[in-house]
Design an enzyme around this catalytic site. Structure first.
Site, PDB file in Angstrom:
ATOM      1  N   TYR A 195      -9.105  38.568 -33.469  1.00  0.00           N
ATOM      2  CA  TYR A 195     -10.299  37.837 -33.023  1.00  0.00           C
ATOM      3  C   TYR A 195     -11.215  37.463 -34.192  1.00  0.00           C
ATOM      4  CZ  TYR A 195     -14.558  36.515 -30.762  1.00  0.00           C
ATOM      5  OH  TYR A 195     -15.651  35.798 -30.379  1.00  0.00           O
ATOM      6  N   TRP A 197     -14.097  34.046 -35.804  1.00  0.00           N
ATOM      7  CA  TRP A 197     -14.475  32.628 -35.865  1.00  0.00           C
ATOM      8  C   TRP A 197     -13.820  31.885 -37.006  1.00  0.00           C
ATOM      9  CZ3 TRP A 197     -18.979  29.392 -34.217  1.00  0.00           C
ATOM     10  CH2 TRP A 197     -19.352  29.692 -32.897  1.00  0.00           C
TER      11      TRP A 197
END
Ligand SMILES: Nc1nc2c(c(=O)[nH]1)N[C@H]1C(S)=C(S)[C@@H](COP(=O)(O)OP(=O)(O)OC[C@H]3O[C@@H](n4cnc5c(=O)[nH]c(N)nc54)[C@H](O)[C@@H]3O)O[C@H]1N2
Ligand SMILES: Nc1nc2c(c(=O)[nH]1)N[C@H]1C(S)=C(S)[C@@H](COP(=O)(O)OP(=O)(O)OC[C@H]3O[C@@H](n4cnc5c(=O)[nH]c(N)nc54)[C@H](O)[C@@H]3O)O[C@H]1N2
Ligand SMILES: [Mo]
Length: 749
Positions: free
Chosen positions: A113, A115
């Site tokens: 996970y 960005w």
């Protein structure tokens, strides 16, 4: 329609906006705001320092203890050996092969996970997922840290995926400006957060909309612990963190008691009000959810609660709910209850009415744009079916084989031997980092691709240096934005950094899967291939896009995607004809009571919204931990990115902790003092900022400082995740509970 745009200097796009980059050919020497952005952020200012910072990973590095004897316990305190690329790739490929052959692909965790960076081809998560799928699959994760809890609960209520609701079906700022009279904003609409939007945001406009709202005399009410969570000019109603459901229930009670509930709407468009009403009115538990009941829980006077209820019942009202409310224990409840309150007002599906989520959380929400097909690297299919809720990673690593509940299903945690991460920083984003630090010692091998020596890279066994977007060519495009970018390569790779694609290609070659992974394309081949598909799609719309070479030449184009009359949302269509266009819920209606959720039998998420206080909050303050810590997103950066350079600025670290003057006085503190923030889970340093912009007994410490607490004594730069709690929001949502934490603060000894 044709797009506008001219050849300019070198502009690139990022999650926080477009900006011009000045280089001397080898190094980035400065950045300038993009001319078309009327509200540019200052986030890129630090970029030249960050890209060339001493904490860049320069060469492939392998941890000494892992190389010597496969020791796993020294992660975080060990030294690294630099190796040539070929050798490091050989070692990593052999290790991945060994694990997948000996233990199967379900022993590889590749959720990864994070960005990462903007840019469609070099998107690190797409790259790692494609690679691991090609290698036989991996254990993946469901949902995000941002909205994991909402992603689980809200489909039960509205029958659509939450992200489709929040990104695709909410009113635009134009519609709000025209129709909304009252904006009731739980958790605000945050100016600092709307600087950012995943994949890119070129023209920032949230601030100017609120200026317009103020000029219109629109009533914008910010409900939450910090006045700074909404733009200037909004009314602040200070409330305790985690108390929103109680307040919403009291508003609902007032409506019901005063005949202000829209019965016709409830009858036609919802199910289960009859099951919820007895709870609301206290007929079942003996406690009517009156304003007097909610007042001590949320901190607003009962009179104020009645006044808000009267206001929302008599005006076109849009209830907005920040994503932060569901990043807390029992975060399902305020989300579900906001939908019930909006249904009782009867304005769902009307322009400027109803309920919307995450306005301001992401700058792109509220933009009224025609959608185009996305540009994405195909990830292939994952033959491994194990999926954990994203924030349950420490539990998974610690308790292989243990059963857990999630959204009606009971599953077992897989036995993870290898973790591979690219594009995320779990030692920034996860809660209770000291706990994660222990769990992280269990897998046999951890591989990380990272541009910087983050806390996660330092805790890996094999670290591959990844390029930043400025060191490679890419395409920039987001569906919440009306621009298209060629993101040029601006400088050569720093050190020996390689693109994630090159790293995975190197591994794939050694594992005999290169043809499947690359399909015979080099990066430019992929860019052209992905772009061609986008062009083909564009040809089926009225939108002209330049060809790849022309885009390269022009650098960026503004696409004519702004629409005056937005497509009707599924709720508008439902409102117009509920029988012809039922929702995809079991009843076809908005579910105030859900048989499905009730059937799960969860004590922490029953069949309709209820008031369930979290395990830690101001309603149960203790002398040891009297203050509620909220840990919002940082205003000056994106998460932990570029933190290395920001931390170098004199006086910038430890990170700033906002505190009410009375709490500061009680502790003899003034602005600028360095303090210890602590609870039973951990300790960190912080720099106090005394302010009346925060509610008494609440403190705010933004996320983003790199975890530097190797011996679990005190985190020096102020990472709030040494203090936060690592429990799921409930058995249903299992989202992260980042905003649930009680602490105390003392002057540093
Ligand atoms: N206490 C608390 N904790 C929180 C939150 C909170 O509100 N409170 N919020 C949560 C939320 S909503 C989120 S989204 C998460 C964010 O957590 P993350 O998304 O993990 O945070 P980032 O710092 O953006 O991490 C991205 C990493 O990818 C690296 N990177 C960038 N580009 C590339 C690339 O091209 N290749 C590779 N290999 N790496 C790259 C960056 O250097 C960085 O280390 O944090 C969560 N944590
Ligand atoms: N500059 C910048 N912008 C960002 C990001 C970033 O890192 N930097 N990250 C992006 C990401 S990944 C995400 S998910 C979004 C997140 O967007 P949000 O979830 O909206 O963001 P937060 O900053 O966590 O929280 C906003 C505010 O909610 C308030 N709050 C906390 N708990 C409660 C509560 O129980 N009730 C009420 N009423 N208020 C509460 C806090 O005062 C906090 O300041 O932001 C995005 N925007
Ligand atoms: Mo997020």
């Amino acid at each position: 329609m044709t797009c506008t745009g001219k050849k300019t200097g070198k502009v690139t796009s990022s999650h926080w906006g477009a900006f011009e980059v000045l280089t001397d050919g080898n190094k980035i020497v400065g950045t300038k705001p993009f001319a078309n952005d009327r509200e540019p952020t200052g986030i890129s200012d630090i970029l030249p320092k960050a890209v060339h910072h001493s904490s860049r990973v320069l060469r492939p590095s392998i941890r000494r203890g892992w190389l010597d004897n496969r020791n796993t316990t020294d992660r975080g305190s060990d030294t690294f050996v630099e190796l040539p690329w070929d050798e490091a790739l050989d070692i990593a490929a052999q290790e991945i092969d060994r694990i997948r052959k000996d233990h199967g692909n379900s022993s590889i965790f590749g959720g990864s996970y994070g960005w990462a960076s903007a840019g469609r081809f070099h998107h690190a998560l797409s790259q790692i997922h494609r690679f691991l799928n090609t290698a036989g699959g991996y254990v993946s994760s469901f949902g995000s840290y941002s909205t994991g809890c909402a992603q689980a609960i809200m489909p039960h209520v509205f029958g659509v995926p939450f992200l489709k609701y929040t990104y695709g079906s909410q009113d635009s700022w134009e519609t709000i400006a025209e129709h909304t009279q009252t904006l009731l904003m739980f958790g605000g609409v945050n100016p600092k957060n709307s600087q950012v939007s995943m994949g890119g945001i070129t023209e920032h406009e949230t601030g100017s909309w609120f200026e317009k709202f103020a000029a219109q005399g629109k009533r914008c009410i910010n409900i939450g612990p910090q006045s700074t969570d909404a733009p200037e000019g909004c009314e602040w109603m200070p409330t305790k963190p985690a108390s929103d459901t109680a307040l919403m229930l009291a508003l609902a009670f007032y409506l019901e008691e005063n005949g202000l509930t829209d019965r016709a709407f409830l009858d036609r468009y919802t199910t289960g009000f009859d099951r919820f009403r007895p709870y609301l009115m206290g007929e079942r538990d003996g406690q009517p959810k009156t304003p007097e009941w909610a007042s001590p829980l949320c901190g607003l006077p009962a009179e104020k609660i009645r006044e808000i209820a009267q206001q929302i019942a008599t005006t076109r009202t849009l209830i907005t709910v920040a994503w932060s409310l569901q990043r807390a224990e029992h975060g399902e409840q305020p989300y579900w209850m906001s939908a019930v309150l909006a249904a009782m007002l009867g304005q769902i599906g009307l322009p400027g009415g109803g309920v919307g989520y995450g306005y301001g959380a992401i700058g792109g929400i509220g933009k009224s744009l025609q959608r185009m097909q996305g540009i994405t690297l195909p990830q292939g299919t994952n033959p491994i079916s194990d999926v954990i809720p994203v924030a349950r990673i420490a539990d998974m690593l610690m308790y292989p084989g243990q059963e857990y509940d999630f959204n009606g299903k009971r599953s077992k945690y897989p036995d993870i031997r290898l973790v591979y991460w690219a594009g995320g920083n779990p030692f920034h984003h996860h809660q209770d980092l000291n706990r994660l630090n222990n769990a992280w010692k269990r897998p046999e091998t951890i591989i990380v691709n990272e541009p910087w020596w983050t806390a996660t890279a330092k805790r890996a066994d094999i670290v591959f240096p990844a390029t930043t977007p400025y060191e490679r060519e890419d395409i920039g495009r987001s569906n919440l934005d009306n621009y298209l970018f060629n993101m040029p390569q601006l400088i050569p790779p720093v050190g020996e950094a390689k693109d994630d694609y090159a790293i995975f290609t190197g591994l794939a070659k050694r594992m005999g899967i290169a043809d499947a992974f690359t399909e015979g394309r080099d990066p430019e081949g992929w860019l052209r291939h992905l772009y061609r598909r986008f062009e083909e799609h564009a040809q089926t719309t009225s939108i002209d896009v330049p060809d790849f070479d022309e885009l390269r030449e022009r650098n960026w184009v503004r696409l004519p995607l702004k629409v005056d009359t937005p497509e009707k949302s599924f709720l508008t269509i439902f409102r117009e004809d509920p029988d012809g266009n039922p929702l995809h819920t079991p009843s076809g209606k908005i579910e105030i009571f859900s048989e499905t959720v009730d059937g799960f039998g969860y004590d922490d998420c029953p069949g309709h919204p209820v008031w369930l206080p979290p395990s830690e909050w101001l309603g149960q303050a203790t002398p040891q931990s009297p203050l509620h810590l909220v840990s919002p997103q940082p205003g000056d950066k994106l998460h932990s990115q570029m933190e290395c350079a920001l931390a170098d600025v004199e006086g910038a670290r430890p990170e700033t902790l906002v505190m009410h003057p009375s709490n500061a006085n009680q502790r003899g503190l003034k602005t600028g003092d360095i303090v210890k923030v602590f609870n039973a889970r951990g300790r960190c340093l912080a720099r106090v900022f005394v302010s009346t912009e925060i509610l008494l007994d609440v403190v705010a410490l933004p996320t983003g400082a790199w975890y530097g607490d190797t011996e679990q004594k005190i985190d020096p730069d102020g990472n709030p995740n040494v203090l936060t709690i690592d429990v799921g929001t409930s058995k249903l949502g299992q989202g992260c509970s980042a905003h649930t934490a009680m602490v105390d603060v003392q002057k540093r000894d």
